[in-house]
Design a protein around this motif. Structure first.
Motif, PDB file in Angstrom:
ATOM      1  N   ALA A 252     -14.830  15.287 -28.498  1.00 56.49           N
ATOM      2  CA  ALA A 252     -15.664  15.998 -27.527  1.00 56.49           C
ATOM      3  C   ALA A 252     -16.239  17.241 -28.179  1.00 56.49           C
ATOM      4  CB  ALA A 252     -14.847  16.383 -26.293  1.00 56.49           C
ATOM      5  N   MET A 265     -26.129  16.285 -29.189  1.00 57.14           N
ATOM      6  CA  MET A 265     -26.170  14.947 -28.619  1.00 57.14           C
ATOM      7  C   MET A 265     -27.070  14.029 -29.455  1.00 57.14           C
ATOM      8  SD  MET A 265     -27.420  13.787 -24.788  1.00 57.14           S
ATOM      9  CE  MET A 265     -26.330  14.953 -23.977  1.00 57.14           C
ATOM     10  N   GLN A 269     -25.896  10.600 -31.501  1.00 61.52           N
ATOM     11  CA  GLN A 269     -26.533   9.310 -31.247  1.00 61.52           C
ATOM     12  C   GLN A 269     -27.171   8.752 -32.511  1.00 61.52           C
ATOM     13  OE1 GLN A 269     -28.987  10.717 -28.030  1.00 61.52           O
ATOM     14  NE2 GLN A 269     -27.540  10.072 -26.439  1.00 61.52           N
ATOM     15  N   SER A 274     -21.763   7.085 -29.467  1.00 63.08           N
ATOM     16  CA  SER A 274     -22.320   7.129 -28.112  1.00 63.08           C
ATOM     17  C   SER A 274     -21.775   8.326 -27.343  1.00 63.08           C
ATOM     18  CB  SER A 274     -21.988   5.839 -27.361  1.00 63.08           C
ATOM     19  OG  SER A 274     -20.590   5.766 -27.112  1.00 63.08           O
ATOM     20  N   VAL A 275     -22.560   8.768 -26.398  1.00 66.63           N
ATOM     21  CA  VAL A 275     -22.181   9.820 -25.456  1.00 66.63           C
ATOM     22  C   VAL A 275     -22.200   9.175 -24.067  1.00 66.63           C
ATOM     23  CG1 VAL A 275     -22.821  12.072 -24.518  1.00 66.63           C
ATOM     24  CG2 VAL A 275     -23.268  11.570 -26.936  1.00 66.63           C
ATOM     25  N   PRO A 276     -21.090   9.206 -23.307  1.00 72.54           N
ATOM     26  CA  PRO A 276     -19.976  10.149 -23.396  1.00 72.54           C
ATOM     27  C   PRO A 276     -18.722   9.644 -24.112  1.00 72.54           C
ATOM     28  CG  PRO A 276     -19.894   9.081 -21.293  1.00 72.54           C
ATOM     29  CD  PRO A 276     -21.066   8.480 -22.025  1.00 72.54           C
ATOM     30  N   THR A 278     -18.071  10.141 -27.083  1.00 76.45           N
ATOM     31  CA  THR A 278     -17.823  11.511 -27.529  1.00 76.45           C
ATOM     32  C   THR A 278     -18.478  12.393 -26.464  1.00 76.45           C
ATOM     33  OG1 THR A 278     -17.877  10.901 -29.871  1.00 76.45           O
ATOM     34  CG2 THR A 278     -18.185  13.228 -29.329  1.00 76.45           C
ATOM     35  N   ALA A 279     -17.680  13.093 -25.715  1.00 76.17           N
ATOM     36  CA  ALA A 279     -18.188  13.842 -24.564  1.00 76.17           C
ATOM     37  C   ALA A 279     -18.800  15.166 -25.011  1.00 76.17           C
ATOM     38  CB  ALA A 279     -17.061  14.098 -23.572  1.00 76.17           C
ATOM     39  N   ILE A 280     -19.767  15.651 -24.227  1.00 77.64           N
ATOM     40  CA  ILE A 280     -20.437  16.918 -24.542  1.00 77.64           C
ATOM     41  C   ILE A 280     -20.602  17.734 -23.265  1.00 77.64           C
ATOM     42  CG2 ILE A 280     -22.513  18.036 -25.440  1.00 77.64           C
ATOM     43  CD1 ILE A 280     -23.017  15.727 -27.208  1.00 77.64           C
ATOM     44  N   SER A 337     -22.804  13.167 -19.456  1.00 75.78           N
ATOM     45  CA  SER A 337     -22.409  13.366 -20.854  1.00 75.78           C
ATOM     46  C   SER A 337     -20.912  13.545 -21.044  1.00 75.78           C
ATOM     47  CB  SER A 337     -23.146  14.572 -21.447  1.00 75.78           C
ATOM     48  OG  SER A 337     -22.684  15.779 -20.867  1.00 75.78           O
ATOM     49  N   SER A 338     -20.171  13.649 -19.915  1.00 79.46           N
ATOM     50  CA  SER A 338     -18.713  13.822 -20.058  1.00 79.46           C
ATOM     51  C   SER A 338     -17.945  12.856 -19.159  1.00 79.46           C
ATOM     52  CB  SER A 338     -18.319  15.265 -19.707  1.00 79.46           C
ATOM     53  OG  SER A 338     -18.605  15.551 -18.345  1.00 79.46           O
TER      54      SER A 338
END
Length: 338
Positions: A252, A265, A269, A274-276, A278-280, A337-338
């Motif tokens: 994250a 982000m 990508q 990919s998101v989420p 990996t959260a942002i 995104s999370s």
């Protein structure tokens, strides 16, 4: 029959070899002018038989019913301004109108002598300051404004030793809330993107909130998961690229600004992450945060409340000579995104 033209401050400046604003400061007894320069200006004024127009001088010191909003940019080669600051302009104009004031808006270079020349111009009764780069470089100019008795309020950190009236968001709580949200989503390797040194106190407060949340969860702060970045999409992208290239294990990212988060982000990508997954999480809740793909989870600051507080504090300082600092609450906005 020809009449001789009265000498002006520009004539004195040319004879003394200084700028016209320096002449104005020297003749008014401003302490920012050295004694040697003051003597040179006075000698030139005497040589030209210059007399100060006391009536005009008095008029310049009357209230103008105008406030000045000064934006600052660190580099002249970019037209980009912090989107959060831009979101304050509309509410600020409306608040000024409610108080019977006009708002004068100007973009300044941090390297210029705005701290002296703008105050000397008497264009406004007080100044609102937005954006200042490294606060350690900026602070001496604020000290000069304080010494001159200028009325000003700034958006920033109200930490120990802050100068002037300050309006701020609860940055430390925002950093804690953003990181706690990611922890509640099961993330344990949370990277931080933002320049959290002593010259950037707002970001440092967000970093401290990040650290507090990790420590409350029993997780040690890993210096390898911190990447410096200015609040720009390009810097956020570059910071995420450095994290990826370093081989650091992270699931994250908490970015100290939305623009940096959106840049990060894009970097993830492009690297095939990919998101989420990996959260942002970002900070500000600028207009483009909800339009990102996926929409960005963020810590929202309230631009209307910020704008109104800045105007109200400045008018209070103009009318009473002082105004108290104000800290505004922040709010977690959860998106894709999370």
């Amino acid at each position: 029959m020809m009449t001789q033209r009265r000498p002006t401050s520009f004539d004195i400046a040319a004879l003394a070899g200084v700028s016209q604003p320096t002449v104005s400061r020297a003749l008014s007894g401003n302490p920012s002018v050295s004694e040697a320069t003051r003597r040179r200006v006075l000698e030139a004024a005497e040589q030209l038989h210059y007399k100060v127009d006391k009536n005009a001088s008095g008029l310049r010191r009357q209230h103008s019913n105008t406030l000045a909003l000064l934006f600052f940019e660190e580099r002249a080669d970019t037209a980009l301004l912090n989107p959060f600051y831009l979101s304050l302009v509309g509410p600020m104009v409306r608040r000024c109108t409610q108080h019977g004031y006009d708002l004068l808006i100007s973009i300044q270079q941090l390297s210029s002598d705005w701290h002296l020349d703008y105050e000397d111009s008497r264009k406004a009764d007080g100044i609102i300051l937005l954006g200042y780069g490294d606060y350690q470089d900026y602070r001496p100019r604020l000290e000069q404004l304080v010494a001159r008795g200028a009325r000003f309020v700034r958006w920033g950190s109200a930490g120990d030793g802050a100068l002037g009236t300050t309006v701020s968001s609860n940055n430390e709580q925002g950093g804690f809330d953003a990181t706690s949200h990611l922890l509640q989503r099961g993330r344990r390797r949370i990277a931080f993107i933002g320049t959290a040194g002593p010259g950037f106190p707002e970001v440092h407060e967000r970093w401290m909130g990040y650290c507090r949340a990790l420590q409350a969860a029993g997780i040690a702060v890993d210096p390898e998961l911190r990447a410096d970045a200015a609040p720009s999409e390009a810097d956020g992208r570059a910071a995420a690229e450095r994290l990826i290239a370093s081989g650091a294990d992270f699931d994250a990212i908490f970015a100290a600004s939305d623009v940096a988060a959106i840049g990060a982000m894009h970097a993830l990508q492009q690297a095939g992450r990919s998101v989420p997954e990996t959260a942002i999480v970002g900070f500000d809740d600028i207009a483009s945060a909800s339009l990102a793909s996926p929409p960005l989870t963020t810590i929202a600051q309230d631009p209307r409340a910020a704008a109104e507080a800045l105007v109200d504090c400045l008018i209070e300082a103009i009318q009473t000579g002082c105004a108290a600092d104000r800290m505004l609450p922040v709010n977690l906005v959860v998106r894709g995104s999370s």
